[in-house]
Design a protein around this motif. Structure first.
Motif, PDB file in Angstrom:
ATOM      1  N   GLY A   1     -15.449 -84.816 -30.090  1.00 60.29           N
ATOM      2  CA  GLY A   1     -16.370 -86.192 -30.947  1.00 60.29           C
ATOM      3  C   GLY A   1     -17.756 -85.399 -31.118  1.00 60.29           C
ATOM      4  N   ASN A   2     -17.949 -84.296 -30.262  1.00 64.31           N
ATOM      5  CA  ASN A   2     -19.663 -84.267 -30.136  1.00 64.31           C
ATOM      6  C   ASN A   2     -19.979 -82.421 -30.651  1.00 64.31           C
ATOM      7  OD1 ASN A   2     -19.880 -86.658 -27.728  1.00 64.31           O
ATOM      8  ND2 ASN A   2     -19.180 -85.072 -26.605  1.00 64.31           N
ATOM      9  N   LEU A   3     -20.979 -82.924 -31.085  1.00 60.71           N
ATOM     10  CA  LEU A   3     -21.511 -81.417 -32.572  1.00 60.71           C
ATOM     11  C   LEU A   3     -22.134 -80.521 -31.533  1.00 60.71           C
ATOM     12  CD1 LEU A   3     -22.467 -80.168 -35.023  1.00 60.71           C
ATOM     13  CD2 LEU A   3     -23.941 -80.921 -35.203  1.00 60.71           C
ATOM     14  N   VAL A   4     -21.320 -79.097 -31.297  1.00 58.79           N
ATOM     15  CA  VAL A   4     -21.961 -77.870 -30.428  1.00 58.79           C
ATOM     16  C   VAL A   4     -22.299 -77.133 -31.469  1.00 58.79           C
ATOM     17  CG1 VAL A   4     -20.188 -79.034 -28.139  1.00 58.79           C
ATOM     18  CG2 VAL A   4     -19.254 -77.099 -30.430  1.00 58.79           C
ATOM     19  N   THR A   5     -21.828 -76.312 -31.858  1.00 61.75           N
ATOM     20  CA  THR A   5     -22.375 -75.532 -32.801  1.00 61.75           C
ATOM     21  C   THR A   5     -22.628 -75.630 -34.383  1.00 61.75           C
ATOM     22  OG1 THR A   5     -20.335 -74.200 -33.402  1.00 61.75           O
ATOM     23  CG2 THR A   5     -21.017 -73.736 -31.169  1.00 61.75           C
TER      24      THR A   5
END
Length: 251
Positions: A173-177
């Motif tokens: 659920g977290n934006l990483v790339t």
């Protein structure tokens, strides 16, 4: 409880990886909601150095249908200043995915910038004035799902008619790339442009799965890639390549 602990470990690991890959100062704030990364001071210093601290803010980083390109009658601008500003914006985009597309557009004219290109850079700075404190939030969402989103325009570059594709991925659920980049070849249709964008998104998802596996947290659920082009989705789901799609068979 073990899954929650694993999520926290993966979140902290991803944050450390992001910080280790950056040679620029990052502001880190930790709370019960999660970990927040920003470059607010970097933005304010950039606006101060360029004399844009008191400028009128803009609410989008780039105008829609901008038609930026290289024209014979374009008025040149200060090349060194342009390259310096774009370089600083590239560093800033490490924690600002909202300016990724605009920065990728202006970075295509580093060799021969014009006043129109400089105005596009100044608009990005005006947008930063309206949103200097934005950043990345890493929170605990109770799952380790990997999802990706891809999109592309068609023949958006007015100079060589190449398309620009982009993707962004979430882990837990977290934006990483995220990435926005002009494609290497000219797409013959909007479906082809979207399909090539999906290819880049799939490659990123596979890399993330391999990375998490090496960290000891192999994903157990199916990775999802979302696209808004029905024709491109149909091509991706069809293992048989026909005459109309032979040229994208490698992708």
């Amino acid at each position: 409880m073990d899954q929650i602990a694993n999520i926290v470990v993966i979140r902290d690991t991803l944050v450390r990886l992001v910080l280790n890959c950056m040679a620029i100062p990052i502001e880190v704030a930790r709370s019960q909601q999660g970990i927040f990364l920003s470059q607010r001071k970097y933005v304010l210093d950039l606006l101060t150095d360029t004399g844009m601290l008191d400028c009128k803010p803009a609410y989008t980083p780039i105008v829609q249908n901008h038609h930026l390109g290289e024209y014979p009658d374009q008025v040149p601008t200060n090349k060194e200043r342009y390259q310096r500003l774009v370089g600083r914006l590239i560093y800033l985009s490490h924690t600002r995915p909202d300016i990724a597309y605009a920065v990728s557009v202006v970075s295509q004219f580093m060799h021969s910038p014009s006043e129109d290109h400089m105005n596009a850079v100044l608009r990005i700075l005006r947008y930063l004035k309206s949103a200097s404190g934005k950043g990345l939030m890493f929170s605990k969402h109770g799952h380790l799902n990997i999802d990706g989103y891809s999109d592309a325009d068609w023949a958006g570059n007015v100079t060589d008619r190449k398309s620009t594709s982009g993707y962004f991925t979430f882990v837990g659920g977290n934006l990483v790339t995220w990435r926005s980049k002009k494609q290497n070849v000219v797409a013959l249709s909007s479906a082809e442009a979207e399909f090539r964008g999906m290819t880049k998104g799939i490659c990123e998802l596979l890399w993330l799965r391999k990375l998490l596996t090496e960290l000891g947290y192999k994903p157990t659920s199916t990775m999802n890639l979302f696209c808004d082009n029905k024709a491109a989705i149909a091509i991706a789901q069809n293992p048989v390549q026909h005459d109309r799609t032979k040229h994208v068979e490698v992708d």
